[in-house]
Design a protein around this motif. Structure first.
Motif, short mmCIF file in Angstrom:
data_model
loop_
_atom_site.label_atom_id
_atom_site.label_comp_id
_atom_site.label_asym_id
_atom_site.label_seq_id
_atom_site.Cartn_x
_atom_site.Cartn_y
_atom_site.Cartn_z
N ARG A 1 9.01 -40.49 13.23
CA ARG A 1 8.92 -40.59 14.67
C ARG A 1 8.05 -39.47 15.26
NH1 ARG A 1 10.83 -42.91 19.64
NH2 ARG A 1 9.35 -41.79 20.92
N ALA A 2 8.32 -38.27 14.82
CA ALA A 2 7.59 -37.11 15.34
C ALA A 2 6.11 -37.19 14.97
CB ALA A 2 8.21 -35.83 14.80
N VAL A 3 5.86 -37.52 13.73
CA VAL A 3 4.47 -37.60 13.28
C VAL A 3 3.74 -38.69 14.07
CG1 VAL A 3 2.96 -38.18 11.35
CG2 VAL A 3 4.96 -36.74 10.97
N GLU A 4 4.42 -39.79 14.26
CA GLU A 4 3.81 -40.89 15.02
C GLU A 4 3.46 -40.43 16.43
OE1 GLU A 4 3.29 -45.12 16.33
OE2 GLU A 4 4.37 -43.54 17.35
N VAL B 1 2.85 -37.38 17.65
CA VAL B 1 1.74 -36.44 17.68
C VAL B 1 0.42 -37.15 17.32
CG1 VAL B 1 0.77 -34.34 16.71
CG2 VAL B 1 3.23 -34.51 17.10
N ALA B 2 0.48 -37.99 16.30
CA ALA B 2 -0.72 -38.71 15.89
C ALA B 2 -1.24 -39.55 17.05
CB ALA B 2 -0.41 -39.60 14.69
N HIS B 3 -0.34 -40.27 17.65
CA HIS B 3 -0.70 -41.15 18.75
C HIS B 3 -1.34 -40.38 19.90
CE1 HIS B 3 0.62 -43.30 22.53
NE2 HIS B 3 -0.24 -44.12 22.00
N GLN B 4 -0.77 -39.24 20.22
CA GLN B 4 -1.32 -38.41 21.30
C GLN B 4 -2.74 -37.95 21.00
OE1 GLN B 4 1.56 -35.25 21.56
NE2 GLN B 4 3.16 -36.73 22.08
N ASN B 5 -3.08 -37.90 19.72
CA ASN B 5 -4.39 -37.41 19.35
C ASN B 5 -5.35 -38.50 18.88
OD1 ASN B 5 -4.34 -34.20 19.34
ND2 ASN B 5 -2.31 -34.95 18.77
N GLY C 1 8.68 -32.62 11.72
CA GLY C 1 7.61 -33.61 11.75
C GLY C 1 6.50 -33.22 12.70
N ARG C 2 6.91 -32.71 13.85
CA ARG C 2 5.92 -32.35 14.86
C ARG C 2 4.99 -31.26 14.32
NH1 ARG C 2 4.62 -29.02 18.44
NH2 ARG C 2 6.26 -27.55 17.93
#
Lengths: 335, 335
Positions: free
Chosen positions: B79-82, B84-88, B296-297
């Motif tokens: 969830r966290a990786v998603e 941050v990835a999405h934001q970038n 994750g973040r």
DNA sequence: ATGAAAGCGCTAACAG
DNA sequence: CTGTTAGCGCTTTCAT
């Protein structure tokens, strides 16, 4: 990085030949095949899937757009899709829409831009979802868990009406008449159908649905908590509550415990979904379980099938729920 | 499908110019930028990420290889990786290694073939993992939850030693001396470090570790169930059990309930991980919680950083655990 | 059975 | 500030 032409060079053939042995297409003399295989081996060559995707205008990727990666229901789905995809040489692109139509739209565009081979989605809107943009882009689409009304797609869903009907029926069989219900938004088929099942069980037994006992909201534990509180503050309160998904159940459980009420003595509870903890807590929860893995497995099988032959007419698979009777319902007598 | 040259044609510019406005590179006269933007709009042009990836030899994708998508701990990570990835502007490629080194290897190869921009992994083996193949392929790698010993990578992990130490300490503070422990395989850093923490708490208080009380196994509920059964059959049994992760805890709980033992009266329990249900069951479980989302973040932030500037030396981030004292531990007096 | 060559859609020198 | 050109690594006609 080693390219196909490096292999070709080492094997003394053209890159076309290497490509042919890689994809098992056309006729190749056994001796050259071996030469090529050997060259591939010594060089440790791994074809670029990116270049291949560009050339054939499609990747070996299945897009999976779900609404909540932290919900065990969706997680089971993901697991199943991953398994099937993996078995067939596909990888999965996972996106979390967070139940937001904008994020859903963004990810749909991404799927097109990445030329994925197919998409599986739990869409946020049963009508007007951006997912229908995939069809003109020639990307197979299957809708899972929820129905889509404004385009023709393969669909795999649970028989939600029946699930709700059966479990409410169970409650009625134990003498309950004032049955509170907390259910997901009515803009999604799941919420609507579960509500319908609740209603039909009631009316079939001549019980008048009572608006105060019926609560809708986004399918979150917050909703569960707030709505359960509201229900329990009623005078008189319901003798039983039916929660419409696992998150709502968690919230309701919190509310019940906060008020120091005992299940099932003070209040009976039945829930939709059967997460692992439902049989760890005491009393164990009576639930209607979904065949989650199976839902995902079938969805994955359907996309794969449609990736192969796009022509076939769309299918809708409806899976049966399973009521699991445990200890959270008390027999009551009408006073 | 509409290509960049279509846009160029409509806007009366070259495709290079279109590319420039798309990526905000170089100087472009405002009027042409507008022309191009308008053309993009009317045509509904979406650049092909595949073609771009091929050209720049890297995609806007972050690979995420985890060991169990159905475990809420990993799910939080995802969830966290998603997020941050999405934001970038990155998407994520999710793979489930199932704790199998072969699947891990296969997925590593996939990452290379798909030219992902970076990889985050919870590797199955602290030494000898295939993930080190990524480094020569110039793909940034960060190891999460587990350490990797045979190559230099960014790492983000929990202070497992301290977590185990503190929670066992808590047990000892409540008078427990015969403390059973069920812990994950010793081939992973998590299992090893948690065991180490257990040991040091014991020895610090002059308690002799007793081999019969110490159980290892794969981190599954099956292990939890079997090992808890074994521990409870001991004569005398331990007065408390420390379970090494959330799956093990579930299994142990089943075993305890099957034997009709009450927590904490018959047996005290402390657990690693704090899944949602740990505070729903009664008694609520005393646990050591991990900052899962944060793990994750940070991991996602690290890959992104390294994607930008590959040069920096590797970092290892160690996050603190948090003991959450609830109701599953009873005070005992030494008999 | 194999090779030559074109081109998927994009970006990045280089030139102007 | 903008256009021309040359590929990225692969597949696929079309020849041979």
């Amino acid at each position: 990085m080693v390219r196909i032409k490096d292999v070709a060079q080492l094997a003394n053939v053209s890159s076309a030949t290497v490509s042919r042995v890689l994809s098992n297409k056309g006729q190749i003399r056994e001796s050259t095949r071996e030469k090529v295989l050997e060259a591939i081996n010594t060089l440790g060559y791994k074809p670029s899937r990116v270049a291949r995707s560009l050339r054939v205008r499609s990747s070996q990727i299945i897009g999976l757009i779900i609404s909540d990666i932290q919900n065990p229901f969706f997680t089971s789905l993901v697991r199943a899709v991953e398994d099937v995809a993996h078995q067939n040489g596909y990888a999965i692109f996972l996106c979390n829409s967070d139940e937001h139509i904008e994020k859903e739209a963004l990810y749909i565009d991404l799927m097109i831009a990445e030329q994925v081979a197919g998409v599986i989605i739990t869409t946020t809107q049963e009508a007007g979802s951006p997912c229908k943009k995939l069809l003109p882009a020639n990307i197979p689409l299957v809708s899972i868990d929820r129905r889509v009304f404004d385009c023709e797609v393969d669909t795999v869903v649970l028989d939600n009406v029946r699930g709700a009907y059966e479990v409410v029926n169970h409650l009625i069989g134990f003498g309950h008449e004032r049955i509170g219900v907390i259910i997901g938004s009515q803009t999604m088929t799941t919420g609507r159908e579960r509500y319908e099942g609740y209603l039909s069980a009631l009316t079939e037994h001549g019980i008048q649905p009572e608006p105060a006992l019926i609560r809708f909201g986004p399918p979150t534990s917050k909703t569960g908590y707030e709505m359960a509180n509201a229900l329990l503050s009623l005078d008189p309160p319901p003798t039983a509550i039916f929660t419409g998904n696992n998150l709502i159940t968690i919230g309701a459980l919190h509310a019940i415990q906060e008020k120091n009420l005992a299940i099932p003595d003070d209040i009976s509870l039945v829930a939709f979904d059967d997460p692992e903890w439902a049989s760890i807590i005491r009393p164990r929860l009576t639930v209607v379980a979904q065949p989650t893995y199976e839902l995902g497995r079938i969805a994955a099988t359907l996309v794969l099938k449609r990736i192969k032959d796009a022509g076939d007419p769309c299918e809708t698979v409806v899976l049966p729920p399973e009521v699991r009777i445990r200890e959270s319902v008390k027999r009551v007598t009408i006073s």
